[in-house]
Design a protein around this motif. Structure first.
Motif, PDB file in Angstrom:
ATOM      1  N   THR A   1      29.421  95.896  -3.980  1.00 19.27           N
ATOM      2  CA  THR A   1      28.820  94.838  -3.200  1.00 19.27           C
ATOM      3  C   THR A   1      30.058  94.314  -2.940  1.00 19.27           C
ATOM      4  OG1 THR A   1      27.062  95.856  -3.536  1.00 19.27           O
ATOM      5  CG2 THR A   1      27.246  93.366  -2.849  1.00 19.27           C
ATOM      6  N   GLU A   2      30.028  93.687  -4.466  1.00 21.97           N
ATOM      7  CA  GLU A   2      31.134  92.346  -3.993  1.00 21.97           C
ATOM      8  C   GLU A   2      32.242  92.385  -3.366  1.00 21.97           C
ATOM      9  OE1 GLU A   2      34.076  89.690  -7.378  1.00 21.97           O
ATOM     10  OE2 GLU A   2      32.272  91.775  -7.853  1.00 21.97           O
ATOM     11  N   ALA A   3      33.266  94.101  -4.085  1.00 21.68           N
ATOM     12  CA  ALA A   3      34.438  94.163  -2.945  1.00 21.68           C
ATOM     13  C   ALA A   3      34.561  94.082  -1.700  1.00 21.68           C
ATOM     14  CB  ALA A   3      35.019  95.570  -3.132  1.00 21.68           C
ATOM     15  N   TYR A   4      33.238  94.736  -0.692  1.00 19.09           N
ATOM     16  CA  TYR A   4      32.697  94.740   0.610  1.00 19.09           C
ATOM     17  C   TYR A   4      32.672  93.387   1.039  1.00 19.09           C
ATOM     18  CZ  TYR A   4      33.872 100.279   1.453  1.00 19.09           C
ATOM     19  OH  TYR A   4      34.346 101.011   1.154  1.00 19.09           O
ATOM     20  N   PHE A   5      31.911  92.790   0.519  1.00 17.43           N
ATOM     21  CA  PHE A   5      32.215  91.442   0.632  1.00 17.43           C
ATOM     22  C   PHE A   5      33.673  90.289   1.155  1.00 17.43           C
ATOM     23  CE2 PHE A   5      27.331  91.360   0.417  1.00 17.43           C
ATOM     24  CZ  PHE A   5      27.070  90.460   1.496  1.00 17.43           C
ATOM     25  N   GLU A   6      34.091  90.542  -0.173  1.00 18.88           N
ATOM     26  CA  GLU A   6      35.940  90.275  -0.006  1.00 18.88           C
ATOM     27  C   GLU A   6      36.795  90.267   1.227  1.00 18.88           C
ATOM     28  OE1 GLU A   6      37.297  91.503  -3.768  1.00 18.88           O
ATOM     29  OE2 GLU A   6      36.408  89.847  -4.909  1.00 18.88           O
ATOM     30  N   LEU A   7      36.291  91.779   1.836  1.00 16.39           N
ATOM     31  CA  LEU A   7      37.093  92.655   2.799  1.00 16.39           C
ATOM     32  C   LEU A   7      36.318  91.738   3.871  1.00 16.39           C
ATOM     33  CD1 LEU A   7      38.795  94.842   3.885  1.00 16.39           C
ATOM     34  CD2 LEU A   7      36.974  96.592   4.287  1.00 16.39           C
ATOM     35  N   ALA A   8      35.427  91.692   3.958  1.00 15.84           N
ATOM     36  CA  ALA A   8      34.894  91.359   5.204  1.00 15.84           C
ATOM     37  C   ALA A   8      34.699  89.500   5.627  1.00 15.84           C
ATOM     38  CB  ALA A   8      33.148  90.977   5.266  1.00 15.84           C
ATOM     39  N   ALA A   9      35.481  88.844   4.149  1.00 15.08           N
ATOM     40  CA  ALA A   9      35.431  87.384   4.250  1.00 15.08           C
ATOM     41  C   ALA A   9      36.917  87.393   4.889  1.00 15.08           C
ATOM     42  CB  ALA A   9      35.112  87.249   2.879  1.00 15.08           C
ATOM     43  N   GLU A  10      37.651  88.174   4.408  1.00 14.71           N
ATOM     44  CA  GLU A  10      39.445  88.639   4.566  1.00 14.71           C
ATOM     45  C   GLU A  10      39.696  89.183   5.786  1.00 14.71           C
ATOM     46  OE1 GLU A  10      44.038  91.238   3.755  1.00 14.71           O
ATOM     47  OE2 GLU A  10      41.497  91.085   2.062  1.00 14.71           O
ATOM     48  N   PHE A  11      38.472  89.873   6.547  1.00  8.41           N
ATOM     49  CA  PHE A  11      38.936  89.851   7.934  1.00  8.41           C
ATOM     50  C   PHE A  11      38.617  89.427   9.180  1.00  8.41           C
ATOM     51  CE2 PHE A  11      36.561  90.877  11.565  1.00  8.41           C
ATOM     52  CZ  PHE A  11      37.107  92.174  12.603  1.00  8.41           C
ATOM     53  N   MET A  12      37.555  88.234   8.566  1.00  6.76           N
ATOM     54  CA  MET A  12      36.847  87.346   9.141  1.00  6.76           C
ATOM     55  C   MET A  12      38.549  85.605   9.341  1.00  6.76           C
ATOM     56  SD  MET A  12      32.848  86.723   9.011  1.00  6.76           S
ATOM     57  CE  MET A  12      32.663  86.926   7.118  1.00  6.76           C
ATOM     58  N   GLU A  13      38.610  85.722   7.739  1.00  5.22           N
ATOM     59  CA  GLU A  13      40.201  84.750   7.935  1.00  5.22           C
ATOM     60  C   GLU A  13      41.213  85.519   8.681  1.00  5.22           C
ATOM     61  OE1 GLU A  13      43.447  83.878   4.212  1.00  5.22           O
ATOM     62  OE2 GLU A  13      41.156  84.763   3.835  1.00  5.22           O
ATOM     63  N   ARG A  14      41.319  86.340   9.077  1.00  6.47           N
ATOM     64  CA  ARG A  14      42.379  87.121   9.726  1.00  6.47           C
ATOM     65  C   ARG A  14      42.024  87.086  10.824  1.00  6.47           C
ATOM     66  NH1 ARG A  14      45.199  93.038   7.568  1.00  6.47           N
ATOM     67  NH2 ARG A  14      45.564  92.981   5.664  1.00  6.47           N
ATOM     68  N   ASN A  15      41.326  86.714  11.419  1.00  7.69           N
ATOM     69  CA  ASN A  15      40.819  86.182  13.015  1.00  7.69           C
ATOM     70  C   ASN A  15      40.083  84.612  13.385  1.00  7.69           C
ATOM     71  OD1 ASN A  15      40.445  89.558  14.412  1.00  7.69           O
ATOM     72  ND2 ASN A  15      40.315  90.133  12.161  1.00  7.69           N
ATOM     73  N   GLN A  16      39.825  84.976  12.751  1.00  8.97           N
ATOM     74  CA  GLN A  16      40.018  83.377  12.256  1.00  8.97           C
ATOM     75  C   GLN A  16      38.396  83.232  12.627  1.00  8.97           C
ATOM     76  OE1 GLN A  16      42.638  81.569  15.485  1.00  8.97           O
ATOM     77  NE2 GLN A  16      44.276  81.390  13.517  1.00  8.97           N
ATOM     78  N   ILE A  17      37.595  83.672  12.302  1.00 14.86           N
ATOM     79  CA  ILE A  17      36.080  83.567  12.351  1.00 14.86           C
ATOM     80  C   ILE A  17      35.371  82.719  11.786  1.00 14.86           C
ATOM     81  CG2 ILE A  17      34.471  84.657  12.442  1.00 14.86           C
ATOM     82  CD1 ILE A  17      35.611  87.640  13.543  1.00 14.86           C
ATOM     83  N   PRO A  18      34.756  82.170  11.725  1.00 11.07           N
ATOM     84  CA  PRO A  18      33.644  81.093  10.857  1.00 11.07           C
ATOM     85  C   PRO A  18      32.659  81.995   9.841  1.00 11.07           C
ATOM     86  CG  PRO A  18      33.762  80.315  12.894  1.00 11.07           C
ATOM     87  CD  PRO A  18      34.166  81.430  12.780  1.00 11.07           C
ATOM     88  N   ASN A  19      33.617  81.010   8.558  1.00 14.82           N
ATOM     89  CA  ASN A  19      32.572  81.960   7.668  1.00 14.82           C
ATOM     90  C   ASN A  19      31.084  81.415   6.753  1.00 14.82           C
ATOM     91  OD1 ASN A  19      30.553  83.899   6.084  1.00 14.82           O
ATOM     92  ND2 ASN A  19      32.649  84.222   4.551  1.00 14.82           N
ATOM     93  N   PRO A  20      30.211  80.541   7.349  1.00 17.87           N
ATOM     94  CA  PRO A  20      29.649  79.788   6.817  1.00 17.87           C
ATOM     95  C   PRO A  20      28.612  80.302   5.940  1.00 17.87           C
ATOM     96  CG  PRO A  20      28.194  80.367   9.215  1.00 17.87           C
ATOM     97  CD  PRO A  20      29.341  81.410   8.880  1.00 17.87           C
ATOM     98  N   ARG A  21      28.147  81.713   5.294  1.00 20.78           N
ATOM     99  CA  ARG A  21      27.973  82.683   4.044  1.00 20.78           C
ATOM    100  C   ARG A  21      28.849  82.443   3.542  1.00 20.78           C
ATOM    101  NH1 ARG A  21      23.066  85.725   6.390  1.00 20.78           N
ATOM    102  NH2 ARG A  21      22.044  84.329   7.936  1.00 20.78           N
ATOM    103  N   ALA A  22      29.794  82.105   3.026  1.00 20.02           N
ATOM    104  CA  ALA A  22      31.303  82.399   1.991  1.00 20.02           C
ATOM    105  C   ALA A  22      30.216  81.228   0.563  1.00 20.02           C
ATOM    106  CB  ALA A  22      32.307  82.004   2.553  1.00 20.02           C
ATOM    107  N   GLU A  23      30.527  80.278   1.521  1.00 21.65           N
ATOM    108  CA  GLU A  23      29.879  79.306   0.905  1.00 21.65           C
ATOM    109  C   GLU A  23      28.731  78.927  -0.461  1.00 21.65           C
ATOM    110  OE1 GLU A  23      32.017  76.796  -0.906  1.00 21.65           O
ATOM    111  OE2 GLU A  23      33.435  77.368   0.323  1.00 21.65           O
ATOM    112  N   ALA A  24      27.714  79.621   0.901  1.00 23.18           N
ATOM    113  CA  ALA A  24      26.481  79.730   0.072  1.00 23.18           C
ATOM    114  C   ALA A  24      26.085  81.118  -1.490  1.00 23.18           C
ATOM    115  CB  ALA A  24      25.518  80.473   1.314  1.00 23.18           C
TER     116      ALA A  24
END
Length: 286
Positions: free
Chosen positions: A239-262
């Motif tokens: 779970t942790e790894a795929y959330f990290e992948l999701a965050a990296e994907f959003m970072e690469r595509n400049q998509i805001p990730n408001p739940r990362a801080e949560a």
């Protein structure tokens, strides 16, 4: 209009469907509207998000054959932001039935066009073969994630895939790019894994994802329960790894990730609670 992301590798057993399910689920849990399209006749992505296989129900096969519009075939899943376009074993016949059609490589692109704009991202789970179904996925996709294991034969396979991509770009889809290569079922204790990683980094440079997906029993168990791993075990390494992948994907595509801080705050609370003996949820929605 939502980007179309293909999860592709002609080699089987590399975690392709696992990645399609769990990346789609984690992005949806992070607030994006995701459409998961099961283009594989095995329909494992369909059952992996809790939708039972039913060959009498309309599927992506009927959409490709022109018997039903995609909008009428979409199904909800347990995750509110995740919608499924299901697969079925009937897709096996599509390779033969579409072979003589003039638009045989472009059916999927045309079928997704009416619904694409309703989603932030469309994720395609491709078959483990370079067949007509995969060709349709390559012709429809904007970019690709290539899951692979850190082993010698995987290096041979990816060179073949890159060659295929060049031909698809020239013939059908000049915008197609590799979003990233993803190492799956990774064990960094072996010398071979480290050597393959270095070889891939030299060749793909920043297109090799920083995130790696470890070997994890929860990832293997989750499909039998019809759940993405984030719903099956919110605290697992998978779970942790795929959330990290999701965050990296959003970072690469400049998509805001408001739940990362949560999630970071929830993780900090969980760590603090472990010192006091209290139990809290590790993910804010888990």
């Amino acid at each position: 209009m939502g980007k179309i992301l293909g999860i592709v590798n002609q080699k089987g057993g590399v975690g392709k469907t696992t990645t399609a399910i769990n990346l789609a689920a984690c992005l949806a849990l992070d607030g994006l509207k995701i459409l998961l399209v099961d283009c594989d006749p095995q329909a494992n992505a369909t059952s992996g998000v809790g939708v039972q296989r039913d060959d009498n129900r309309h599927s992506i096969y009927d959409v490709l054959m022109g018997d039903a519009p995609a909008a009428q075939v979409l199904l909800p899943t347990e995750i509110a932001n995740l919608t499924l376009l299901p697969g079925s074993k009937n897709l096996t016949g599509a390779n033969i039935e579409l072979a003589g059609a003039d638009d045989r490589a472009l059916r999927l692109r045309a079928a997704l066009a009416p619904v694409q704009g309703k989603f932030d991202l469309v994720v395609l789970d491709c078959p483990p073969a370079l067949d007509l179904l995969t060709l349709n996925s390559l012709a429809a996709a904007d970019s690709l994630v290539v899951p692979m294991q850190a082993e010698y034969f995987a290096l041979e396979g990816i060179s073949e895939l890159v060659s295929t991509l060049e031909r698809v770009r020239a013939a059908f889809n000049p915008r197609l790019t590799i979003e990233g290569v993803l190492l799956t079922m990774y064990d960094d204790r072996t010398n071979l894994a480290q050597q393959v990683t270095e070889t891939l980094r030299e060749y793909f440079k920043d297109r090799l994802f920083r995130t790696v997906i470890p070997r994890n029993i929860r990832l293997a168990e989750a499909p039998s329960h019809g759940k993405p791993v984030a719903l099956y075990d919110a605290r697992s390494r998978g779970t942790e790894a795929y959330f990290e992948l999701a965050a990296e994907f959003m970072e690469r595509n400049q998509i805001p990730n408001p739940r990362a801080e949560a999630r970071k705050q929830a993780a900090a609370e969980a760590q603090a609670a472990s010192k006091t003996g209290k139990t809290v949820k590790f993910w804010p929605y888990g």
